[in-house]
Design a protein around this motif. Structure first.
Motif, short mmCIF file in Angstrom:
data_model
loop_
_atom_site.label_atom_id
_atom_site.label_comp_id
_atom_site.label_asym_id
_atom_site.label_seq_id
_atom_site.Cartn_x
_atom_site.Cartn_y
_atom_site.Cartn_z
N THR A 175 -1.21 12.81 -60.84
CA THR A 175 -2.25 13.75 -60.36
C THR A 175 -3.32 13.99 -61.42
OG1 THR A 175 -0.67 15.45 -60.95
CG2 THR A 175 -1.01 15.06 -58.60
N LYS A 176 -2.87 14.14 -62.68
CA LYS A 176 -3.81 14.41 -63.75
C LYS A 176 -4.79 13.25 -63.91
CE LYS A 176 -5.29 16.95 -67.16
NZ LYS A 176 -5.06 16.89 -68.61
N ALA A 177 -4.25 12.03 -63.84
CA ALA A 177 -5.09 10.83 -63.99
C ALA A 177 -6.13 10.77 -62.87
CB ALA A 177 -4.21 9.58 -63.97
N MET A 178 -5.70 11.13 -61.66
CA MET A 178 -6.61 11.10 -60.51
C MET A 178 -7.71 12.14 -60.67
SD MET A 178 -6.75 8.98 -58.37
CE MET A 178 -7.42 8.46 -56.83
N LYS A 179 -7.33 13.31 -61.14
CA LYS A 179 -8.30 14.38 -61.35
C LYS A 179 -9.33 13.97 -62.39
CE LYS A 179 -7.21 18.78 -61.82
NZ LYS A 179 -6.42 19.95 -62.27
N MET A 180 -8.85 13.37 -63.47
CA MET A 180 -9.75 12.92 -64.53
C MET A 180 -10.71 11.87 -64.01
SD MET A 180 -9.59 14.15 -67.57
CE MET A 180 -8.62 15.27 -68.51
N ALA A 181 -10.17 10.90 -63.26
CA ALA A 181 -11.01 9.83 -62.71
C ALA A 181 -12.05 10.40 -61.76
CB ALA A 181 -10.14 8.80 -62.01
N ASN A 182 -11.62 11.35 -60.94
CA ASN A 182 -12.56 11.98 -59.99
C ASN A 182 -13.67 12.71 -60.70
OD1 ASN A 182 -11.91 11.45 -57.26
ND2 ASN A 182 -10.03 12.62 -57.50
N PHE A 183 -13.32 13.35 -61.80
CA PHE A 183 -14.33 14.10 -62.53
C PHE A 183 -15.29 13.17 -63.26
CE2 PHE A 183 -16.16 17.57 -64.80
CZ PHE A 183 -16.42 17.11 -66.06
N TRP A 184 -14.75 12.18 -63.99
CA TRP A 184 -15.58 11.38 -64.87
C TRP A 184 -16.42 10.34 -64.15
CZ3 TRP A 184 -17.04 12.39 -69.59
CH2 TRP A 184 -16.29 13.30 -70.33
N LEU A 185 -15.92 9.82 -63.01
CA LEU A 185 -16.70 8.78 -62.34
C LEU A 185 -17.60 9.40 -61.29
CD1 LEU A 185 -13.86 6.17 -62.14
CD2 LEU A 185 -15.77 6.20 -63.71
#
Lengths: 219, 286
Positions: free
Chosen positions: A70-80
């Motif tokens: 979940t954390k990885a997905m949140k990070m990807a959603n934010f940064w990209l």
């Protein structure tokens, strides 16, 4: 706010000041990082490339955890995400009192996050529109993460290029993810075969090969 | 002092009497004289002091079931200092811990600290309070105890590794919703009062530490700090009683939603913690 000495001294501060403040800095880095993930090789100013490098590598570390995390997905959603500012069309539309042409809106699909300050009587709106690059998230997890599985760190390469031609003559750099499909930045140097030592070594290697062939034949 | 001399005189008299009586006629020595001697000691009958209870060390608890706790001051901060400094400091900390038992505690636990004080009666100072903050790294680690004594709020900041600290007892081991309870200064006094003669509440060595989910009621505003602001991230205050939803929204203007995604601010201490915990355990059991 209490003015402390710590505020004036910057010992140990790792984050450069960019843009209008911490939020603006992160937005700028987000844009550059999205561009990097999209094109795999980008050209920016030296300072920005250096800042983005850290975040690019950390993003790959998160991507390696997998898209179920979940954390990885949140990070990807934010940064990209790409941030676009549109001041002009709003000013124009209000003065002409025409409905805003749909063409202006078509290329930016608002995930409409915030609208900022409304300046009193003037019809000048500062809007910040975001749009998420939906196809970059699978690219990150399915293409970039497997590419760097074997490496623990060092997924990016930075090289300096001649200064910008503008008046500012800004120091420029190229930032790329290793393993990109483009031709290398620094072409591989091959040694000059015509030097004396290389010729002698070549002769020695040929002699060794001949001897080995003779041995095989005699057996 | 006069009382002591008077008592001493009486005792001396009685001893002389006894001795004389002994010399003259031993048969006349009776329990009455003993009782007299005892009574002359101060007039109070001697009370029965029961023997001290034996301390039971439960050896059935395996190491695996015990709670793994590494005191936060052992974890070095993110700095450019030489790691040698931290290893030497850790050695000193462990040496001190072998002399004085520093128990496991958190912000929200009730502690009793006895400090050596040359000016206090009995040369020691005992203070009981609720721990509101644990700070510092290494040998300079501190904790602040708060209590309300005769209507006056008192906070004392103790250093864990101060050689003057004689004893540190955990009277009640528990956690709270936040790791920093500075807002108790603006809360109603009932939340900071701790009975100085409180008896220790037994706690288990295994399993999770109990979390006290009380949400505190505050004094009327203004508070010493704007606790509703997201920078403090306070969960243990009942804001709904003091702030309207509009005010809560207004406080969210100071929120920095990008902060949780800023990878530069992350400091992952899991590997470091494991290594240091193993090291500390090995050294302590030596």
């Amino acid at each position: 706010m209490r003015l402390t000495l710590q505020m004036l001294i910057s010992h140990g501060r790792v984050a450069r000041k960019m843009g209008l403040g911490p939020e603006s800095r992160l937005n700028m880095l987000r844009n550059i990082l999205t561009g990097l993930v999209k094109h795999e090789r980008i050209e920016t100013t030296l300072g920005r490339a250096d800042e983005v490098r850290f975040y690019a590598e950390k993003l790959i570390d998160y991507a390696k955890k997998g898209d179920t995390d979940t954390k990885a997905m949140k990070m990807a959603n934010f940064w990209l995400t790409v941030l676009l500012y549109h001041r002009f069309f709003l000013l124009v539309s209000l003065s002409y009192s025409d409905p805003v042409p749909s063409t202006l809106f078509c290329f930016c699909l608002p995930d409409f996050y915030e609208y900022s300050w409304f300046f009193g009587s003037s019809s000048y709106f500062l809007f910040s529109l975001w749009f998420q690059e939906k196809d970059l998230i699978p690219k990150l997890f399915k293409v970039l993460a497997p590419r760097f599985e074997a490496q623990p760190k060092g997924y990016t390469r930075m090289a300096r290029i001649p200064n910008r031609e503008n008046l500012d003559k800004a120091a420029m750099a190229v930032l790329e993810y290793k393993g990109n499909p483009f031709p290398p930045l620094q072409p591989a140097k091959r040694e000059n075969e015509l030097t004396l030592i290389n010729q002698l070594l070549k002769g020695y290697r040929e002699e060794q090969a001949q001897q080995a062939a003779a041995m095989v034949e005699s057996q | 002092m006069a009382v002591c001399t008077r008592r001493l005189d009486k005792v001396m008299c009685s001893i002389r009497l006894l001795r004389n009586v002994k010399h003259q006629n031993e048969r006349f020595l009776s329990t009455s004289l003993c009782r007299l001697a005892l009574e002359s000691d101060g007039g109070n009958p001697t009370t029965f002091t029961p023997p001290s209870k034996p301390v039971i060390i439960d050896k059935t608890q395996t190491e695996a079931s015990l709670r793994k706790f590494l005191s936060p001051e052992f974890i070095p901060p993110r700095q450019r200092t030489n790691p040698l400094k931290f290893t030497i400091e850790r050695k000193d900390m462990i040496q001190r811990r072998k002399v004085l038992n520093i128990p496991e505690f958190y912000a929200g636990s009730i502690l009793a600290a006895t400090m050596a004080d040359p000016h206090a009666t009995g040369k020691v100072n005992r203070f009981v309070g609720i721990c509101i903050q644990r700070g510092g790294h290494g040998l300079g680690a501190t904790f602040v105890l708060r209590n309300i004594i005769s209507g006056q709020g008192v906070e004392i900041c103790y250093e864990l590794y101060n050689p003057r600290l004689q004893k540190l007892e955990v009277l009640k081991l528990e956690k709270r919703l936040d790791s920093n309870l500075m807002y108790l200064r603006d809360a109603l006094p009932e939340y900071s009062t701790v009975d100085p003669d409180m008896k220790p509440v037994p706690h288990s060595v295994t399993g999770e530490v109990p979390v006290n989910t009380t949400r505190v009621r505050m004094r009327p505003k203004p508070w010493s700090k704007r606790w509703e602001r997201p920078k403090y991230a306070v969960k243990g205050i009942r804001f709904d009683l003091y702030l309207t939803p509009e005010k809560m929204e207004h406080a969210q203007k100071w929120a920095q939603p990008w902060l949780e995604y800023d990878m530069l601010k992350e400091y992952d201490t899991t590997e470091l913690e494991k290594r240091i915990f193993a090291e500390v355990q090995a050294e302590m059991t030596k």
